[in-house]
Every structure is written in structure tokens, then in C-alpha cells.
Design a protein around this motif. Structure first.
Motif, mmCIF file in Angstrom:
data_model
loop_
_atom_site.group_PDB
_atom_site.id
_atom_site.type_symbol
_atom_site.label_atom_id
_atom_site.label_comp_id
_atom_site.label_asym_id
_atom_site.label_seq_id
_atom_site.Cartn_x
_atom_site.Cartn_y
_atom_site.Cartn_z
ATOM 1 N N ALA A 156 -11.274 1.640 0.026
ATOM 2 C CA ALA A 156 -11.141 2.876 0.796
ATOM 3 C C ALA A 156 -10.029 2.761 1.822
ATOM 4 O O ALA A 156 -9.279 3.713 2.063
ATOM 5 C CB ALA A 156 -12.465 3.209 1.470
ATOM 6 N N GLU A 157 -9.901 1.601 2.471
ATOM 7 C CA GLU A 157 -8.812 1.405 3.435
ATOM 8 C C GLU A 157 -7.457 1.601 2.781
ATOM 9 O O GLU A 157 -6.543 2.183 3.367
ATOM 10 C CB GLU A 157 -8.878 0.002 4.039
ATOM 11 C CG GLU A 157 -9.857 -0.142 5.180
ATOM 12 C CD GLU A 157 -9.670 -1.467 5.900
ATOM 13 O OE1 GLU A 157 -8.525 -1.770 6.300
ATOM 14 O OE2 GLU A 157 -10.656 -2.194 6.055
ATOM 15 N N LYS A 158 -7.315 1.075 1.566
ATOM 16 C CA LYS A 158 -6.041 1.241 0.866
ATOM 17 C C LYS A 158 -5.768 2.708 0.579
ATOM 18 O O LYS A 158 -4.630 3.184 0.723
ATOM 19 C CB LYS A 158 -6.048 0.432 -0.427
ATOM 20 C CG LYS A 158 -5.984 -1.073 -0.213
ATOM 21 C CD LYS A 158 -5.915 -1.804 -1.544
ATOM 22 C CE LYS A 158 -5.819 -3.302 -1.331
ATOM 23 N NZ LYS A 158 -5.701 -4.040 -2.612
ATOM 24 N N VAL A 159 -6.820 3.420 0.160
ATOM 25 C CA VAL A 159 -6.670 4.860 -0.086
ATOM 26 C C VAL A 159 -6.245 5.571 1.188
ATOM 27 O O VAL A 159 -5.334 6.409 1.186
ATOM 28 C CB VAL A 159 -7.993 5.451 -0.632
ATOM 29 C CG1 VAL A 159 -7.922 6.974 -0.665
ATOM 30 C CG2 VAL A 159 -8.296 4.900 -2.013
ATOM 31 N N VAL A 160 -6.909 5.245 2.290
ATOM 32 C CA VAL A 160 -6.599 5.874 3.575
ATOM 33 C C VAL A 160 -5.164 5.573 3.987
ATOM 34 O O VAL A 160 -4.394 6.467 4.359
ATOM 35 C CB VAL A 160 -7.596 5.400 4.659
ATOM 36 C CG1 VAL A 160 -7.129 5.816 6.044
ATOM 37 C CG2 VAL A 160 -8.980 5.956 4.385
ATOM 38 N N PHE A 161 -4.782 4.289 3.936
ATOM 39 C CA PHE A 161 -3.440 3.914 4.386
ATOM 40 C C PHE A 161 -2.373 4.549 3.505
ATOM 41 O O PHE A 161 -1.371 5.078 4.007
ATOM 42 C CB PHE A 161 -3.288 2.391 4.393
ATOM 43 C CG PHE A 161 -2.033 1.925 5.081
ATOM 44 C CD1 PHE A 161 -2.009 1.764 6.455
ATOM 45 C CD2 PHE A 161 -0.871 1.667 4.371
ATOM 46 C CE1 PHE A 161 -0.860 1.354 7.108
ATOM 47 C CE2 PHE A 161 0.284 1.252 5.014
ATOM 48 C CZ PHE A 161 0.283 1.094 6.379
ATOM 49 N N PRO A 221 -6.076 2.021 9.664
ATOM 50 C CA PRO A 221 -6.965 2.562 8.632
ATOM 51 C C PRO A 221 -8.378 2.009 8.704
ATOM 52 O O PRO A 221 -8.993 1.701 7.684
ATOM 53 C CB PRO A 221 -6.272 2.102 7.344
ATOM 54 C CG PRO A 221 -5.731 0.753 7.709
ATOM 55 C CD PRO A 221 -5.337 0.837 9.177
ATOM 56 N N PHE A 222 -8.923 1.861 9.926
ATOM 57 C CA PHE A 222 -10.241 1.243 10.092
ATOM 58 C C PHE A 222 -11.335 2.309 10.161
ATOM 59 O O PHE A 222 -11.159 3.363 10.771
ATOM 60 C CB PHE A 222 -10.277 0.387 11.361
ATOM 61 C CG PHE A 222 -9.156 -0.599 11.442
ATOM 62 C CD1 PHE A 222 -8.823 -1.401 10.362
ATOM 63 C CD2 PHE A 222 -8.403 -0.723 12.604
ATOM 64 C CE1 PHE A 222 -7.781 -2.307 10.431
ATOM 65 C CE2 PHE A 222 -7.357 -1.625 12.688
ATOM 66 C CZ PHE A 222 -7.040 -2.421 11.599
ATOM 67 N N SER A 223 -12.484 1.989 9.579
ATOM 68 C CA SER A 223 -13.593 2.934 9.559
ATOM 69 C C SER A 223 -14.529 2.686 10.732
ATOM 70 O O SER A 223 -14.524 1.613 11.336
ATOM 71 C CB SER A 223 -14.390 2.797 8.261
ATOM 72 O OG SER A 223 -15.178 1.614 8.299
ATOM 73 N N ILE A 224 -15.339 3.688 11.046
ATOM 74 C CA ILE A 224 -16.415 3.502 12.013
ATOM 75 C C ILE A 224 -17.504 2.681 11.333
ATOM 76 O O ILE A 224 -17.960 3.030 10.244
ATOM 77 C CB ILE A 224 -16.959 4.861 12.494
ATOM 78 C CG1 ILE A 224 -15.855 5.615 13.244
ATOM 79 C CG2 ILE A 224 -18.177 4.682 13.380
ATOM 80 C CD1 ILE A 224 -16.222 7.033 13.596
ATOM 81 N N ASN A 225 -17.900 1.577 11.933
ATOM 82 C CA ASN A 225 -18.805 0.650 11.270
ATOM 83 C C ASN A 225 -20.203 1.232 11.124
ATOM 84 O O ASN A 225 -20.787 1.743 12.073
ATOM 85 C CB ASN A 225 -18.884 -0.666 12.044
ATOM 86 C CG ASN A 225 -19.743 -1.691 11.332
ATOM 87 O OD1 ASN A 225 -19.724 -1.765 10.103
ATOM 88 N ND2 ASN A 225 -20.487 -2.480 12.072
#
Length: 420
Positions: free
Chosen positions: A240-245, A257-261
Motif C-alpha cells: 500500500a505504501e508503494k501505491v501511495v507513494f 507515505p506512512f499510514s495511521i497505525n
């Protein structure tokens, strides 16, 4: 996606993910003001804040929403600056802030006005060196953005901070994010969205690209389609991080590109956009002071998105002490390798610009890895050796020592196709 509206007039519940966002937002804005207002010769700072999805300003338990968080931080900072300046016999310091608060629900805007009014009245009495002008707007953000942009340009504000805490993913277009980051001299954006919605959009809009981005997981077509239900899987987070970035990296020079944990599943993303490495540096530091609030899966040194599912150097990074130790281990090898790619020396400011889209690491860990590395040295502008890590500055030069412990690298076997 149909977003569930907050009912501020009857008491909106403060969700855990929103509480996490607010804590990071408050602490980062505190640091933002401190960094921007530290010059002894400076007597005034001008900033514009745009809260594009402002909400009602206060939740059912009395907790402040983002508009009040900004106002409280401005008041505290102005007071703190002037106490310090008085002690040092310096001139008083003032902050001028244009605050634009928008929400597409007219009832919410009326509720927000009632929450903001007493705070502004208190500021006028107790913080006379803080001057805030608030404009309330009531339209969808994409509809009102041209008007907001015109107001900012009319006021000639170089320092602009946007807080875009939308529901779903589609209420702010990526082209608008790009326009914000290119239209002002010193813009920053906090941008929230639900990854479920974004992935659904990407899958529908460009399914071949979506499958290619996730091909390293070697998922069956059925598993790929069900990926949205596997959000507690660590490898899913890395994908998902790769998709976001990949979706947003063209919007700004630095994109986090970090998510809320959330151990039950990483559904909400809080992305910080900036054009200056110093902003990303401070953002990384704030995340480490709020460990476990955001999550990263991948490498913890440089090349944070370069990994495979079997890569032993990858893991879940929650900005905790153990994660920092792992980052220092990886940085020990990553930094000399990066310097070697430039030749044998690089100015520290250029080094920062090159790494801060590639690492979740804390500034202190990067500096410690440089100073403790037998293959590296930091040289000042006068030619002397920098001895302590907390004295490193952008004009210093980071270079490889003549006697070093690794051989020349004409081809780098560790350099992956996903390096940024």
C-alpha cells in the motif's frame, strides 16, 4: 464511497485515528512555528492556514478539532516567544495569521463559528501580539479552492499550511495538491484519505498498473481482488505504501507515505507534503516522539520502499526505540554506499535533499550513523573535522575517508528498481 457525516451540533465522537492525527498535527505545528520564528533579527512572522474540511471545531467530549488546535498553538507560541525575548532583552515578536476555515455543511460552519468566537476573543485580550483574521467558507473544497488560492495570493502569503482531512479519497484531486505545492513559496499539506477508497479507484481506473505494483506478492487473482480485506498483513502495508507513494510522489519534493497505525488494519493514511527537506526532517522527528501512531513496512535505513517479501532487512517500523536501532544498523552501510554513488563527497544539504524521501529515520540516528562510521567524515567549510553529531550543518561536506573498509562499486548489487 459515501462518507458518514460528523454531527457536531449534537456531539461528534472523536475517533482514535482522528485523535492520533490531531496529536501529530499539533506537535508538528508547534515545531513549524519554532523553526520559522527563531531568527533574533525577526520581529514578525506571517502565515496562512487553510483547513479545507474544518468540521465543527469541538467534539462531544470537549476535545478541540483542528481549527482550535491551530489557534491554541499560535497563542502558546506567541506567548512563549515573547517571554523568551523579554528575558533576553529583545524586541517583541508578533504573528499575523490568515485562517481560512471551510466545510461543505452550513450547519457545521455555524457550529464552528460559535466555537471559534470565544477563542478569538480570549486571544485579543491575553495575546495582543497575535493577530488572527478568520474567513469562514461553505462549499466543497474543490469548488472553493480557486477562491482560496486567490485570497492567499491577494495577501501575498509565502508560508501556507493546508490541512485537508477529507472523508474517503476523492474530495481532493491530486492535480489540486500539485497546484498548491507549485503555487506558493513555502507550502505544506497534511492530507488524509482512506486507502480502501484509493485502491478501489486505482483498481478500477488502471487495473494493469495496480496488478503490476503488487506483483511481487505473487498473489492469485482471487487474493489480489480480496486484498482490501487483508489490511492487517504487514506485506499489505508495504504494498500500500508503494501505491501511495507512486500515486502522489509527483505532487511535491517530499512525500511521507506512512499510514495511521492500527493493528487491526491500516485504513487511514496521513500524508505530509513539503518542498523543503527541513520540513520532512522535522516531520520524521515528530513521528518518533509519537511512536506507534504511524506505521511503515519496508526497510528502515535508506531506500525504504525497496524490498521484496523475503527481504530480511524489511519489517514493521513503528518509530520506536527498537526500530531506531534497526535503522542505525542499516544506515551504517546505506550512507557510505550513497556517498560513493556521488563519487566520494557530497555537501550535507544535498545529502539531506537526496535521502528524505527514502527514509523514515530520525535526524539524530542519521547524524549518529555518519559520525560513528569508520568510512565517513564530516568536514566544515573551513576544512576542519566536525567532531559532534549535533553540530552538523547543511554547508558541511560529507565524504568518504581515503582509507575505507569497502571496495569500489562500479555496479551496486543492492540497488533496486524501486529506489527513489
Amino acid at each position: 464511497m459515501i462518507a458518514k457525516p460528523y454531527t457536531f451540533a449534537v456531539g461528534a465522537k472523536l475517533e482514535d485515528h482522528t485523535k492520533q492525527k490531531h496529536k501529530i498535527l499539533r506537535e508538528y505545528f508547534d515545531r513549524y512555528l519554532w523553526v520559522r520564528c527563531q531568527l533574533p533579527q525577526q520581529s514578525k512572522f506571517r502565515v496562512a492556514i487553510v483547513d479545507g474540511f474544518a468540521g465543527g471545531g469541538r467534539y462531544e467530549d470537549g476535545s478541540p478539532g483542528s481549527p482550535l488546535i491551530f489557534l491554541e498553538a499560535l497563542a502558546n507560541a506567541t506567548t512563549s516567544f515573547n517571554i523568551r525575548r523579554a528575558a533576553e532583552k529583545m524586541a517583541e515578536f508578533s504573528i499575523e495569521c490568515l485562517m481560512i476555515l471551510n466545510d461543505d455543511d452550513p450547519e457545521v460552519v455555524e457550529f464552528l463559528k460559535r466555537q471559534v468566537a470565544p477563542v478569538l476573543a480570549g486571544i485579543k485580550v491575553t495575546v495582543p501580539k497575535l493577530h488572527v483574521h478568520v474567513i469562514f467558507l461553505n462549499k466543497s473544497f474543490e469548488t472553493i479552492y480557486p477562491e482560496i488560492k486567490a485570497l492567499l495570493e491577494q495577501g501575498s502569503y509565502p508560508n501556507v499550511l493546508f490541512n485537508l482531512d477529507q472523508c474517503g479519497h476523492s474530495q481532493v484531486h491530486s492535480s489540486t495538491l500539485t497546484d498548491i505545492m507549485r503555487s506558493f513559496r513555502a507550502p505544506e499539506i497534511f492530507y488524509t484519505f482512506m486507502i480502501e477508497s484509493l485502491i478501489a479507484f486505482l483498481r478500477k481506473g488502471d487495473p494493469k498498473r495496480y496488478r503490476k505494483q503488487l506483483s511481487h506478492l505473487k498473489l492469485t487473482p482471487e487474493a489480489l481482488e480480496a486484498l482490501g480485506t487483508q489490511m492487517s498483513n504487514h506485506a499489505w502495508l508495504g504494498s500500500a505504501e508503494k501505491v501511495v507513494f507512486d500515486s502522489f510522489h509527483d505532487c511535491a519534493a517530499f512525500v511521507s507515505p506512512f499510514s495511521i497505525n492500527n493493528p487491526k488494519g491500516w485504513r487511514y493514511w496521513l500524508i505530509h507534503f513539503a518542498n523543503n527537506y527541513r520540513a520532512r526532517q522535522e516531520y520524521n522527528n515528530v513521528l518518533h516522539r509519537n511512536s506507534t501512531m504511524q506505521a511503515h513496512f519496508g526497510r528502515s535505513g535508506l531506500r525504504m520502499l525497496s524490498y521484496t517479501a523475503s527481504d530480511p532487512s524489511s519489517g514493521l517500523y513503528l518509530f520506536e526505540d527498537a526500530d531506531r536501532a534497526r535503522a542505525r544498523d542499516q544506515l551504517h552501510d546505506d550512507i557510505p554506499r550513497l556517498v560513493n554513488e556521488y563519487g566520494d563527497a557530497i555537501r550535507v544539504g544535498e545529502f539531506y535533499r537526496g535521502i528524505y524521501n527514502m527514509t523514515p529515520a530520525h535526524m539524530d540516528d542519521i547524524h549518529a550513523s555518519v559520525m560513528n562510521n569508520p568510512d565517513l567524515e564530516v568536514v566544515t567549510e573551513s576544512g576542519g573535522a566536525r567532531r559532534t553529531s549535533n553540530k552538523i550543518i547543511a554547508s558541511d561536506v560529507l565524504r568518504l575517508k581515503q582509507q575505507r573498509s569497502f571496495f569500489p562499486m562500479f555496479l551496486n548489487p543492492q540497488k533496486g528498481t524501486n529506489d527513489r
